[in-house]
Design a protein around this motif. Structure first.
Motif, mmCIF file in Angstrom:
data_model
loop_
_atom_site.group_PDB
_atom_site.id
_atom_site.type_symbol
_atom_site.label_atom_id
_atom_site.label_comp_id
_atom_site.label_asym_id
_atom_site.label_seq_id
_atom_site.Cartn_x
_atom_site.Cartn_y
_atom_site.Cartn_z
ATOM 1 N N ILE A 188 -28.488 26.812 -19.400
ATOM 2 C CA ILE A 188 -28.224 25.519 -18.770
ATOM 3 C C ILE A 188 -26.905 24.943 -19.275
ATOM 4 O O ILE A 188 -26.062 24.483 -18.492
ATOM 5 C CB ILE A 188 -29.387 24.538 -19.039
ATOM 6 N N MET A 189 -26.718 24.942 -20.600
ATOM 7 C CA MET A 189 -25.477 24.407 -21.161
ATOM 8 C C MET A 189 -24.259 25.171 -20.658
ATOM 9 O O MET A 189 -23.274 24.573 -20.196
ATOM 10 C CB MET A 189 -25.520 24.469 -22.687
ATOM 11 N N ALA A 190 -24.322 26.495 -20.758
ATOM 12 C CA ALA A 190 -23.167 27.310 -20.361
ATOM 13 C C ALA A 190 -22.914 27.199 -18.856
ATOM 14 O O ALA A 190 -21.765 27.037 -18.417
ATOM 15 C CB ALA A 190 -23.394 28.760 -20.765
ATOM 16 N N GLY A 191 -23.976 27.292 -18.059
ATOM 17 C CA GLY A 191 -23.813 27.250 -16.608
ATOM 18 C C GLY A 191 -23.278 25.911 -16.117
ATOM 19 O O GLY A 191 -22.320 25.853 -15.326
ATOM 20 N N ALA A 192 -23.877 24.824 -16.598
ATOM 21 C CA ALA A 192 -23.429 23.493 -16.167
ATOM 22 C C ALA A 192 -22.013 23.202 -16.669
ATOM 23 O O ALA A 192 -21.193 22.615 -15.952
ATOM 24 C CB ALA A 192 -24.403 22.425 -16.669
ATOM 25 N N GLY A 193 -21.718 23.620 -17.899
ATOM 26 C CA GLY A 193 -20.388 23.378 -18.446
ATOM 27 C C GLY A 193 -19.310 24.138 -17.695
ATOM 28 O O GLY A 193 -18.231 23.587 -17.389
ATOM 29 N N LEU A 194 -19.568 25.408 -17.386
ATOM 30 C CA LEU A 194 -18.588 26.193 -16.634
ATOM 31 C C LEU A 194 -18.414 25.641 -15.218
ATOM 32 O O LEU A 194 -17.300 25.635 -14.675
ATOM 33 C CB LEU A 194 -19.022 27.659 -16.583
ATOM 34 N N TRP A 195 -19.512 25.181 -14.607
ATOM 35 C CA TRP A 195 -19.398 24.574 -13.275
ATOM 36 C C TRP A 195 -18.474 23.367 -13.320
ATOM 37 O O TRP A 195 -17.605 23.204 -12.460
ATOM 38 C CB TRP A 195 -20.781 24.154 -12.775
ATOM 39 N N TRP A 196 -18.633 22.507 -14.335
ATOM 40 C CA TRP A 196 -17.789 21.317 -14.429
ATOM 41 C C TRP A 196 -16.317 21.701 -14.632
ATOM 42 O O TRP A 196 -15.426 21.129 -14.005
ATOM 43 C CB TRP A 196 -18.260 20.416 -15.562
ATOM 44 N N LEU A 197 -16.075 22.675 -15.496
ATOM 45 C CA LEU A 197 -14.691 23.061 -15.772
ATOM 46 C C LEU A 197 -14.036 23.709 -14.565
ATOM 47 O O LEU A 197 -12.847 23.483 -14.286
ATOM 48 C CB LEU A 197 -14.644 23.994 -16.984
ATOM 49 N N ILE A 464 -21.964 16.685 -24.037
ATOM 50 C CA ILE A 464 -23.099 15.769 -24.101
ATOM 51 C C ILE A 464 -24.026 15.932 -22.904
ATOM 52 O O ILE A 464 -25.239 16.136 -23.065
ATOM 53 C CB ILE A 464 -22.606 14.305 -24.205
ATOM 54 N N VAL A 465 -23.472 15.862 -21.698
ATOM 55 C CA VAL A 465 -24.314 15.902 -20.503
ATOM 56 C C VAL A 465 -25.055 17.230 -20.390
ATOM 57 O O VAL A 465 -26.268 17.260 -20.127
ATOM 58 C CB VAL A 465 -23.467 15.637 -19.245
ATOM 59 N N THR A 466 -24.365 18.347 -20.609
ATOM 60 C CA THR A 466 -25.043 19.642 -20.503
ATOM 61 C C THR A 466 -26.127 19.795 -21.563
ATOM 62 O O THR A 466 -27.198 20.340 -21.293
ATOM 63 C CB THR A 466 -24.040 20.798 -20.635
ATOM 64 N N SER A 467 -25.871 19.286 -22.770
ATOM 65 C CA SER A 467 -26.873 19.385 -23.831
ATOM 66 C C SER A 467 -28.082 18.508 -23.540
ATOM 67 O O SER A 467 -29.226 18.882 -23.840
ATOM 68 C CB SER A 467 -26.249 18.989 -25.173
#
Length: 484
Positions: A188-197, A464-467
């Motif tokens: 979840i953290m990696a997927g959401a973070g990469l999507w945002w970037l 923060i949001v992804t975590s």
């Protein structure tokens, strides 16, 4: 007055820590102010509560600080961290620049390399890749935070981070607590973070933003900045002032010699946790000369320490010719561990004084009464304290020192697996700690030559949001299915 004293003590700690005052001075001062408001004896609180608990933290966790910092410095001076970063850049850089930076950071930190060592190596690599791909340099800190300070710090099973080690003596767990939930949280953290970037990159390209201009000499100034150092040493286990000490080799480490020590950390940690230690006869631990303890209380620290020790030996053997001054390198690593360990121990001492005040019962009752059950209240407690201190490890230790035994009792009554408690506590500590005054954030921005205005929104989204999304998912799944 006692409750007011707790609030005043916390307020002083947060206010002056944000201004860069040393936690070594602030923590005992703020603790004594809180005790004074509560009408408690000052000297007894200082010597019998603050110092005893700070010393207990050092006795328990200093081996991890020490070995982690030495390992990080050896990997840096041998060129191994740079080799890993270069390897990822060559494999992915031309096509997927952001992914290459994220994975390079994830690989070295999950393998046990200290965060600030990773910063000083990965930032130059990221600058080169982002410049070639015309991606705004303001996204570099967020990409590095995602790879180094989210899932590899708090969620991936077996991570040797100090945050993952802290709950082990309290809950009798291992570094691999709740592995299934940890993997889900990591995705979840990696997927959401990469999507945002990727979204931010696409928006910048549409706007024709480009890379921008570097601030020359930013990393060198960050090393010499005392304010950055004060922030940094409460955040992780490496003192940035030691990054220049020791001697770097002139030759680059082959990628196999660079990656193998990282793999050793994970493999030895796994073998020690699941195979070796459970089969040992350690009945002698109950003797008073060993503290009258149990394997459950020390197994986690033993596993991580053994893994880091094995990785140190592996790094030296594989990179002997690339370590021109082994003694200087190891001395620098050892020295780099001292100030961070003492800083976090001081925060622990502060928390112990607060928890010992009679008025703290009101705070404890409020935390335990939070709707949603013990997992939610534990997540809230670790989040709040990590946010106030700007330190995931400091906030987590304060929370567990004050409430750990209570949560163990609640888990026993409620049938909650302590491994689930462990994972919720660690992920909870790694969310709101990434506020503007967090040492890792301040240091990374300084090394990159950027400001909060430039990059902090993206750091919030990936850190923060992804975590928080991962924490909600772990609590929901753990509540419905238990630990797995």
């Amino acid at each position: 007055m006692g409750l007011l004293g707790i609030l005043v003590g916390l307020g002083l700690l947060v206010l002056f820590a944000f201004r860069g005052w040393s936690v070594l001075l602030l923590a005992p001062f703020a603790a004594l102010v809180a005790a004074l408001f509560g009408g408690e004896p000052l000297l007894a609180n200082l010597t019998q509560i603050f110092m005893v608990n700070a010393a207990a933290f050092l006795a328990q966790f200093f081996p991890i600080f020490l070995l982690g910092a030495v390992f990080g410095k050896l990997m840096d001076d041998s060129g191994a961290v740079a080799s890993v970063a270069t390897f990822m850049a060559r494999r992915l850089g031309e096509r997927r620049v952001i992914l290459a930076v994220v994975l390079a950071g994830a690989m070295v930190t999950y393998g046990g390399v200290s965060l600030f060592v990773a910063f000083f190596v990965i930032v130059p690599m990221a600058r080169s890749l982002f410049r070639a791909a015309a991606i705004p340099r303001r996204l570099i800190p967020a990409a590095i935070v995602l790879g180094t300070s989210t899932f590899t710090m708090s969620a991936l099973p077996g991570t040797p981070s100090i945050q993952n080690a802290i709950p082990m003596p309290f809950f009798g767990t291992t570094p691999f607590a709740a592995p299934g939930l940890g993997i889900i949280a990591s995705l979840i953290m990696a997927g959401a973070g990469l999507w945002w970037l990727r979204r931010a990159e696409a928006a910048a390209r549409r706007a024709g933003e480009g890379y921008g201009e570097d601030m020359e000499g930013a990393a060198e100034r960050a090393v010499d900045d005392e304010l950055v150092r004060e922030y940094a040493t409460t955040a992780r286990e490496f003192d940035p002032a030691e990054i220049r000490h020791g001697r770097r080799g002139e030759l680059s480490a082959p990628v196999v010699s660079a990656i193998l020590p990282l793999a050793v950390v994970v493999a030895v940690n796994l073998v020690m946790s699941l195979l070796v230690l459970p089969r040992l006869d350690v009945s002698y631990l109950s003797e008073q000369r060993f503290g009258g303890t149990s394997l459950a209380a020390v197994a986690g620290v033993w596993s991580v320490s053994t893994a880091l020790g094995a990785a140190i030996v592996t790094t030296i053997l594989l990179n002997w010719a690339r370590l021109p001054s082994l003694r200087q390198t190891m001395d620098a690593g050892a020295n780099a561990s001292v100030l961070p360990a003492l800083s976090v121990a001081s925060l622990v001492g502060f928390g112990a004084v607060i928890a010992a005040l009679p008025a703290f019962e009101t705070v404890r009752d409020w935390v335990l009464a939070i709707e949603g059950g013990p997992l939610v209240s534990l997540a809230v407690a670790t989040n709040i304290l990590a946010a106030l201190t700007g330190s995931a490890s400091g906030g987590l230790t304060i929370a567990l020192d004050a409430l750990g035994q209570t949560y163990v009792e609640i888990a026993a009554r409620s049938g909650i697996d302590l491994a689930l408690m462990h994972r919720v506590a660690v992920i909870g500590s790694g969310t709101l700690d990434i506020l503007p005054h967090n040492g890792a954030v301040v240091s990374l921005l300084a090394i990159c030559g950027l400001t909060h205005r430039d990059s902090y929104l993206d750091i919030v989204m990936v850190g923060i949001v992804t975590s928080l999304l991962a924490l909600v998912a772990v609590i929901a799944l753990g509540s419905a299915l238990g630990s797995f």
